[in-house]
Design an enzyme around this catalytic site. Structure first.
Site, PDB file in Angstrom:
ATOM      1  N   ASP A 143       0.833  -1.207   0.000  1.00 34.87           N
ATOM      2  CA  ASP A 143       0.000   0.000   0.000  1.00 34.87           C
ATOM      3  C   ASP A 143       0.865   1.254   0.000  1.00 34.87           C
ATOM      4  O   ASP A 143       2.037   1.228   0.364  1.00 34.87           O
ATOM      5  CB  ASP A 143      -0.914  -0.009   1.225  1.00 34.87           C
ATOM      6  N   ASP A 178      -8.645   4.684  -3.109  1.00 35.85           N
ATOM      7  CA  ASP A 178      -9.695   4.804  -2.082  1.00 35.85           C
ATOM      8  C   ASP A 178     -10.878   5.605  -2.602  1.00 35.85           C
ATOM      9  O   ASP A 178     -11.132   6.745  -2.187  1.00 35.85           O
ATOM     10  CB  ASP A 178      -9.112   5.461  -0.831  1.00 35.85           C
ATOM     11  N   GLU A 197       2.720   5.607  -3.764  1.00 34.19           N
ATOM     12  CA  GLU A 197       2.864   6.814  -4.598  1.00 34.19           C
ATOM     13  C   GLU A 197       4.311   7.338  -4.615  1.00 34.19           C
ATOM     14  O   GLU A 197       4.720   7.779  -5.700  1.00 34.19           O
ATOM     15  CB  GLU A 197       1.945   7.949  -4.088  1.00 34.19           C
TER      16      GLU A 197
END
Length: 796
Positions: free
Chosen positions: A433, A500, A436
């Protein structure tokens, strides 16, 4: 710099053809280097249909190798070089690359001379065109830019992100001719809800906070004019498609303009060129093509085991269970809270015995109080500021700092820690996760250089840390769920998702073109959080009467009256995504959690997904071989039909299935365009319809409009509850009308032995004239030969 010096020497000594003082074809380095005034131009073949162009005012940068994500080596096999009045030319059987002659410097006169006293461009003109041998234009470069950041352009502040020891910062870019009938697809993930990029400006940068949903940069675009472009720059990049008859690429930072052009008579040939440049797409574990159950979050061993038993007691097909964040005692502690997870090893042993696979979330973040922070700090392995201080998100983000996996030593250490804490406890797969990364790197620094210059590459390195660890230490296939991507990340056993997103109809509708474009970026594995990740609003009133009664799901959906309907429609769509994963911030998220009316519909699509497993797994192998996605915009397979160029609410799922998700609340019909050049069968009714028309299709709440292309052979499996179970072919369903072919693939589903040839491939051929299905190659394991072949429409 050593490689560049060697190139220069070879060019002077061993040139095969010398065109002029300013141009030479280097047979050893397999490249054509040219001087155009103060600029250096490099043309470097990689295959007969793949070529790289690099331009810079700094010769050493123009001649340097390609950037991160490109793993191929240059190859001039099949290319010849020549010169003439039109300029310097490289030619293959597929491409003709022409760099116009240098010419005399332009001398402005009149008003232009007055303007030139105060305003001028950053680079000399370089004429470059790429055509087919038949003369069709592929790429025509209209101009290029390599400008020092400055106050006029409003980007002077970016110089603060450069240390004195870093390479100079330039804003770099190029413009290319854009014929009015050219359409553009790919460029990663942009969730604004359109398909064709033409007429849009796209910021190619990883941005969790993008207004429409997270953006992800994969700087690769395919077009309907027979080529694709790989933009070889990892900094944040803006692309304006089709304005003023050009496509303009502008990257925040670089020392050159570098791009690849891949010619292809089909889209699949373009993807094969991308595969050559960046690596193949490995086969995922077979379980990755099944159902993945997730929630924000399963907070204890007892809760997860109850969910597992709930599925098995109901005999519902499912493969993966996911443990999300906050299973640890501290961010970065890489442990499992013993109060809630008392026996992870025993839990995984029991789940494996129940034919489950487990995935666990592992963040790249570490806080000062965890047991590893000091080690990472001491070794200088954090994303850091110029003075070496780890970058953090204070005051609002208190989750610590990101490990710098662009550093090979840090990446190996990170995997070793993951292996010790999770692999050794029995976990099969990992959710990487916040790749970025979570702390945007502009103004910070990586091992490889300034974060502003290398803004988009972190997910490539981070997923590679996991994949390389799997390949080094384990025999099982890697499966890494990641939020972000970049050139080459498809090679790292990674699947991606749209971040999300919100739980509403607008978001669902925008997911369809979002996914088509993302996979068109040569990232074949993509999915959404079925139902949306964000928390449900306190109440929501539907536009139309809900199609499902929410009254027996109030504990889960609150006063969101149409949420069971939304979840069902999303689940139907999810069953036809490359990966099939439910996630979100509801109290419960299992198929029995949305009411008695919803449950049988969700069960129907779970079972259908597993029935289609022989077809789906075979598509995965085709993707491994070609690099091409199997979730395909209609433009990929029906380019002769101009009506499909901007259809973003339908797509092909492999060569056989056309999927048209229902994304409007309360609707029980939808319009579906069936592409010309084929007949189509309604999957649910077997009605045959002529292509090239829009029809209105019945879509009650339990039906997603689904059509099968005439000539398709669809292998369907017997019922199973897990991909661990041996699944035989129950039916070979033929949709007649034209001849058809399909290859059924199978292997052990868990190891990389297929790379050594350990797999079976059965070729199916339908002869429409003979009305006969033949088989060749490996034997098929079938439930029963009598009744195996089902010809749709036979006897009617």
């Amino acid at each position: 710099m050593e490689r560049q010096a060697v190139i220069s020497t070879r060019c002077a000594i061993t040139a095969m053809f010398v065109f002029s003082v300013n141009a030479c074809w280097d047979a050893v380095a397999q490249q054509l280097s040219l001087s155009r005034h103060e600029a250096t131009v490099l043309v470097e073949p990689y295959a007969p249909n793949v070529v790289r162009v690099s331009l810079s005012l700094r010769r050493e940068d123009a001649l340097a190798g390609p950037g991160y994500g490109i793993s191929a080596k240059a190859s001039a096999a099949g290319w010849t070089a020549e010169t003439g009045a039109r300029g310097d030319v490289l030619r293959s059987a597929r491409m003709v690359v022409t760099v116009s002659p240098e010419g005399k410097p332009w001398v402005p006169t009149g008003t232009q001379a007055d303007i030139a006293k105060f305003f001028n461009g950053s680079t000399p003109g370089v004429g470059l065109s790429i055509r087919t041998p038949e003369g069709a234009s592929l790429v025509e470069m209209r101009g290029w830019q390599m400008s020092v950041p400055n106050h006029k352009d409003g980007n002077a502040d970016i110089l603060y992100d450069r240390r004195p020891t870093d390479a100079p910062f330039f804003q770099v870019g190029a413009t290319f001719a854009s014929p009015k009938d050219e359409h553009y697809y790919g460029l990663g993930q942009n969730q604004e809800g359109y398909l064709d990029r033409r007429g849009h400006v796209v910021r190619c940068a990883h941005d969790y906070n993008a207004p429409s949903g997270q953006s992800v940069c994969v700087p690769f675009v395919v077009t309907n004019n027979g080529y694709g472009i790989v933009w070889d720059n990892p900094s944040a990049t803006t692309v304006a498609f089709g304005f003023n008859d050009v496509v303009r690429w502008t990257s925040d930072v670089g020392q050159r303009v570098s791009f690849f052009v891949i010619a292809g008579k089909t889209y699949d040939e373009i993807y094969a060129g991308y595969r050559l440049l960046t690596g193949d797409v490995p086969m995922l574990p077979r379980s990755a093509y099944g159902y993945i159950q997730c929630k924000q979050r399963y907070s204890s061993e007892a809760e997860l085991m109850a969910v597992a038993k709930g599925y098995r007691e109901r005999h519902l097909p499912i493969d993966d269970l996911v443990i999300d964040w906050f299973h640890y005692t501290k961010m970065g502690e890489m442990d499992m809270d013993p109060a809630k997870w008392p026996d992870p090893v025993g839990m995984n042993r029991e789940l494996h015995a129940m034919n489950f696979h487990t995935m666990i979330s592992v963040w790249p973040r570490f806080i000062p109080e965890d047991r590893y922070y000091a080690t990472i700090l001491k070794n200088g392995w954090f994303e850091a500021l110029a003075d070496g201080t780890p970058t953090n998100g204070l005051p609002y983000d208190r989750a610590g700092a990101d490990i710098d996996t662009t550093n090979p030593a840090a990446a190996k250490w990170y995997w070793d820690v993951v292996k010790e804490n999770y692999v050794d406890k029995g976990f099969d797969a990992f959710w990487a996760d916040e790749t970025e990364p979570d702390l945007p790197p502009n103004g910070s620094y990586w091992h490889i250089g300034p974060g502003t210059q290398f803004f988009n590459v972190y997910p490539l390195f981070h997923t590679a840390a996991f994949y390389d660890g799997f390949r080094r230490d384990l025999k099982t296939r890697a499966l890494i769920l990641a939020r972000d991507s970049y050139l080459g990340a498809q090679h790292n056993g990674a699947i991606f998702w749209s971040s999300d997103i919100s739980p509403n109809w607008d978001t669902l509708k925008r997911q369809v073109p979002t996914g088509i474009n993302f996979v068109a970026s040569a990232m074949p594995y993509w999915s959404t959080d079925i139902g949306g990740w964000q928390y449900l609003p306190e109440s929501h009133k539907p536009e139309r009467p809900p199609l499902l009664d929410p009254s027996d799901a109030r504990e889960n959906v609150g006063n969101y009256d149409d949420y069971p309907e939304l979840y069902v429609r999303w689940f139907e769509y999810g069953a036809f995504q490359p990966n099939f994963r439910s996630h979100g911030s509801r109290n419960q998220n299992e198929v029995w959690s949305y009411g008695k009316q919803a449950e049988p519909i969700l069960e129907k699509y779970l079972r259908l997904r597993y029935q289609l497993m022989p077809y789906l797994y075979s598509l995965a192998y085709r993707t491994h071989l070609t690099g091409a996605p199997f979730m395909r915009g209609l433009f990929m397979d029906f380019g002769d039909d101009p009506k499909v160029a901007d259809i973003g609410d339908e797509y092909m799922f492999g060569p056989a299935l056309l999927v048209a998700p229902v994304t409007e609340q309360g609707m029980t019909t939808r319009k579906v365009y069936l592409p010309a050049g084929a007949d189509w069968y309604n999957f649910w009714t077997n009605d045959r319809v002529r292509g090239g028309q829009t029809i209105t299709v019945a879509a009650p709440i339990d039906v997603i409009p689904l059509f099968v292309r005439a000539g398709s052979v669809l292998p369907l499996g017997e019922p199973v509850e897990s991909t661990n179970q041996h699944q035989r072919i129950a039916t070979l369903r033929v949709y007649p009308g034209v001849d058809g072919d399909f290859d059924v693939y199978r292997d052990d589903g868990t190891t990389y032995n297929y790379e050594k040839g350990d797999f079976g491939l059965t070729h199916l051929h339908w002869s429409d004239a003979a009305q006969k299905l033949s088989r060749s190659g490996a034997a098929l394991e079938v439930v029963s030969e009598p009744g195996l072949v089902e010809i749709v429409g036979a006897g009617h």
